[in-house]
Motif scaffolding. Structure first.
Motif, PDB file in Angstrom:
ATOM      1  N   MET A   1       5.937  53.883  27.469  1.00  0.00           N
ATOM      2  CA  MET A   1       6.265  53.454  28.841  1.00  0.00           C
ATOM      3  C   MET A   1       5.003  53.202  29.676  1.00  0.00           C
ATOM      4  O   MET A   1       5.048  52.637  30.740  1.00  0.00           O
ATOM      5  N   GLU A   2       3.882  53.598  29.159  1.00  0.00           N
ATOM      6  CA  GLU A   2       2.622  53.455  29.892  1.00  0.00           C
ATOM      7  C   GLU A   2       2.270  51.993  30.160  1.00  0.00           C
ATOM      8  O   GLU A   2       1.681  51.648  31.170  1.00  0.00           O
ATOM      9  N   ASN A   3       2.683  51.126  29.239  1.00  0.00           N
ATOM     10  CA  ASN A   3       2.314  49.718  29.339  1.00  0.00           C
ATOM     11  C   ASN A   3       2.901  49.010  30.550  1.00  0.00           C
ATOM     12  O   ASN A   3       2.351  48.043  31.034  1.00  0.00           O
ATOM     13  N   HIS A   4       4.046  49.468  31.026  1.00  0.00           N
ATOM     14  CA  HIS A   4       4.684  48.743  32.136  1.00  0.00           C
ATOM     15  C   HIS A   4       4.893  49.668  33.340  1.00  0.00           C
ATOM     16  O   HIS A   4       5.828  49.490  34.111  1.00  0.00           O
ATOM     17  N   LYS A   5       4.021  50.669  33.518  1.00  0.00           N
ATOM     18  CA  LYS A   5       4.244  51.682  34.548  1.00  0.00           C
ATOM     19  C   LYS A   5       4.279  51.103  35.956  1.00  0.00           C
ATOM     20  O   LYS A   5       4.854  51.691  36.853  1.00  0.00           O
ATOM     21  N   ASN A   6       3.636  49.932  36.193  1.00  0.00           N
ATOM     22  CA  ASN A   6       3.630  49.323  37.523  1.00  0.00           C
ATOM     23  C   ASN A   6       4.876  48.484  37.797  1.00  0.00           C
ATOM     24  O   ASN A   6       5.103  48.051  38.911  1.00  0.00           O
ATOM     25  N   VAL A   7       5.668  48.216  36.757  1.00  0.00           N
ATOM     26  CA  VAL A   7       6.867  47.387  36.921  1.00  0.00           C
ATOM     27  C   VAL A   7       8.089  48.172  36.445  1.00  0.00           C
ATOM     28  O   VAL A   7       8.229  48.452  35.258  1.00  0.00           O
ATOM     29  N   THR A   8       8.940  48.543  37.370  1.00  0.00           N
ATOM     30  CA  THR A   8      10.178  49.254  37.022  1.00  0.00           C
ATOM     31  C   THR A   8      11.392  48.341  37.135  1.00  0.00           C
ATOM     32  O   THR A   8      12.462  48.659  36.618  1.00  0.00           O
ATOM     33  N   GLU A   9      11.230  47.205  37.824  1.00  0.00           N
ATOM     34  CA  GLU A   9      12.295  46.210  37.915  1.00  0.00           C
ATOM     35  C   GLU A   9      11.710  44.819  38.053  1.00  0.00           C
ATOM     36  O   GLU A   9      10.560  44.644  38.451  1.00  0.00           O
ATOM     37  N   PHE A  10      12.525  43.829  37.692  1.00  0.00           N
ATOM     38  CA  PHE A  10      12.148  42.425  37.840  1.00  0.00           C
ATOM     39  C   PHE A  10      13.084  41.777  38.859  1.00  0.00           C
ATOM     40  O   PHE A  10      14.188  42.261  39.099  1.00  0.00           O
ATOM     41  N   VAL A  11      12.608  40.683  39.452  1.00  0.00           N
ATOM     42  CA  VAL A  11      13.429  39.923  40.410  1.00  0.00           C
ATOM     43  C   VAL A  11      13.537  38.488  39.906  1.00  0.00           C
ATOM     44  O   VAL A  11      12.528  37.829  39.661  1.00  0.00           O
ATOM     45  N   GLY A 168       2.520  43.452  37.259  1.00  0.00           N
ATOM     46  CA  GLY A 168       2.851  42.719  38.478  1.00  0.00           C
ATOM     47  C   GLY A 168       2.130  41.376  38.485  1.00  0.00           C
ATOM     48  O   GLY A 168       1.072  41.292  37.881  1.00  0.00           O
ATOM     49  N   PRO A 169       2.702  40.335  39.111  1.00  0.00           N
ATOM     50  CA  PRO A 169       3.958  40.306  39.872  1.00  0.00           C
ATOM     51  C   PRO A 169       5.182  40.485  38.962  1.00  0.00           C
ATOM     52  O   PRO A 169       5.070  40.409  37.748  1.00  0.00           O
ATOM     53  N   ASN A 170       6.335  40.703  39.602  1.00  0.00           N
ATOM     54  CA  ASN A 170       7.545  40.982  38.828  1.00  0.00           C
ATOM     55  C   ASN A 170       8.654  39.942  39.054  1.00  0.00           C
ATOM     56  O   ASN A 170       9.818  40.195  38.764  1.00  0.00           O
ATOM     57  N   LYS A 184       4.990  34.970  30.998  1.00  0.00           N
ATOM     58  CA  LYS A 184       4.180  34.491  32.129  1.00  0.00           C
ATOM     59  C   LYS A 184       3.793  35.629  33.078  1.00  0.00           C
ATOM     60  O   LYS A 184       2.909  35.462  33.913  1.00  0.00           O
ATOM     61  N   LEU A 185       4.466  36.788  32.956  1.00  0.00           N
ATOM     62  CA  LEU A 185       4.187  37.930  33.840  1.00  0.00           C
ATOM     63  C   LEU A 185       3.284  38.973  33.187  1.00  0.00           C
ATOM     64  O   LEU A 185       2.932  39.969  33.815  1.00  0.00           O
ATOM     65  N   VAL A 186       2.926  38.760  31.940  1.00  0.00           N
ATOM     66  CA  VAL A 186       2.107  39.734  31.211  1.00  0.00           C
ATOM     67  C   VAL A 186       0.667  39.702  31.720  1.00  0.00           C
ATOM     68  O   VAL A 186       0.083  38.629  31.900  1.00  0.00           O
ATOM     69  N   CYS A 187       0.085  40.892  31.947  1.00  0.00           N
ATOM     70  CA  CYS A 187      -1.273  40.949  32.497  1.00  0.00           C
ATOM     71  C   CYS A 187      -2.319  41.138  31.389  1.00  0.00           C
ATOM     72  O   CYS A 187      -3.087  42.093  31.382  1.00  0.00           O
TER      73      CYS A 187
END
Length: 310
Positions: A1-11, A168-170, A184-187
């Motif tokens: 879960m560490e990989n996406h800790k800044n994103v908990t939901e998408f819009v 992020g962005p999400n 396209k959202l992958v950092c």
């Protein structure tokens, strides 16, 4: 879960930016979804409650209708809800679930279409051996293989996406959680992952489409020796299959062959295989099929008589 800790939901950004247009299409997609439910349910009931279920072609058609119902139900209800909502959010876990389920069901549907093409090829090219080759056991094996291949394809995509960092962005420029808009959202640099996705989805879809086209060319070639009545019947059946294959595969090829970073119209084009194809399939397979129309009439007459006798 560490990989996406800044994103908990998408819009979701949705199909259109205009609120009035979205409310108009809310009603349109609601009607389309009801048509998908009604059309495919009618096919399922007609085939399972008649002698048609004994024939391989209709056995596969029954499974195709079931896939259309399930696949559309993973995408369209949320799309309809989001068209009426002001905030189109989806949690990370729900997003991954939708990604896996949609690709699983789409993968199964693709290999059911391959099984249907194989069935027509055997029926036309080797008619004397048709019932031996396309026996019920082999039909069951083909459906089991479709599920196995669909699962392998979707789990490979899911594991690939789960390993990617979303910082992020999400905002997803789409109306569903699909692999291309998510990339396209992958950092981090996605060049290698993009190539793997194209190989897993795009190239596989292209290869299967070419195999299907080749099979129908061979069928047409073998029809030269048939009587005009036999040719007409075979062409009527095959034309229905070809129409469904084109409606499903051509938009898929456009969506999954181009790299993730390219500015294509993938979200608009994806409406063809998520909504339009499942809605048209029942019409394509019933309007030009006298056996289906006859079975439909008998089944529904029988049902209405039993209701009256109650």
């Amino acid at each position: 879960m560490e990989n996406h800790k800044n994103v908990t939901e998408f819009v979701f950004m949705g199909l259109w930016e205009n609120r009035q247009v979205e409310l108009l299409f809310f009603l349109l997609f609601l009607l389309c979804y009801l048509a998908v439910l009604m059309g495919n349910s009618i096919i399922l009931v007609t085939i399972t409650c008649s002698h048609l279920i004994e024939q391989p072609m209709y056995y596969f058609l029954c499974h195709l209708s079931l896939m259309d119902l399930c696949y559309t139900s993973t995408v369209v209800p949320r799309l309809i809800r989001d068209l009426a909502a002001t905030k189109k959010n989806i949690s990370y876990n729900e997003c991954m679930t939708q990604l896996f389920t949609a690709h699983l069901l789409a993968g199964v549907e693709i290999f059911i279409l391959v099984s249907m093409a194989l069935d027509r090829y055997v029926a036309i090219v080797k008619p004397l051996h048709y019932m031996i080759i396309m026996n019920r056991k082999r039909c069951h094996v083909l459906i089991a293989m479709a599920w196995a291949v669909g699962f392998w394809h979707s789990i490979a995509l899911l594991l690939m996406v789960l390993s990617l960092p979303f910082c992020g962005p999400n905002h997803i420029n789409h109306y569903l959680c699909d692999v291309m808009p998510l990339l396209k959202l992958v950092c981090k640099d996605i060049y290698v992952v993009s190539i793997l996705v194209i190989a897993n989805s795009g190239m596989v879809v292209v290869a299967i489409f070419l195999v299907l086209v080749a099979s129908y060319i061979l069928i047409l070639y073998n029809l030269r020796t048939r009587s005009s009545a036999g040719r007409r019947k075979a062409l009527s059946t095959c034309s229905s299959h070809v129409t469904v294959v084109v409606l499903f595969f051509v938009p898929c090829i456009y969506t999954y062959v181009l790299p993730a970073g390219s500015e294509n119209k993938d979200k608009e084009i994806s409406v063809f295989y998520t909504v339009i194809a499942p809605m048209l399939n029942p019409l394509i397979y019933t309007l030009r099929n006298s056996e289906m129309k006859s079975a439909m009439h008998k089944v529904w007459s029988r049902m209405s008589h039993s209701e009256l006798n109650k």
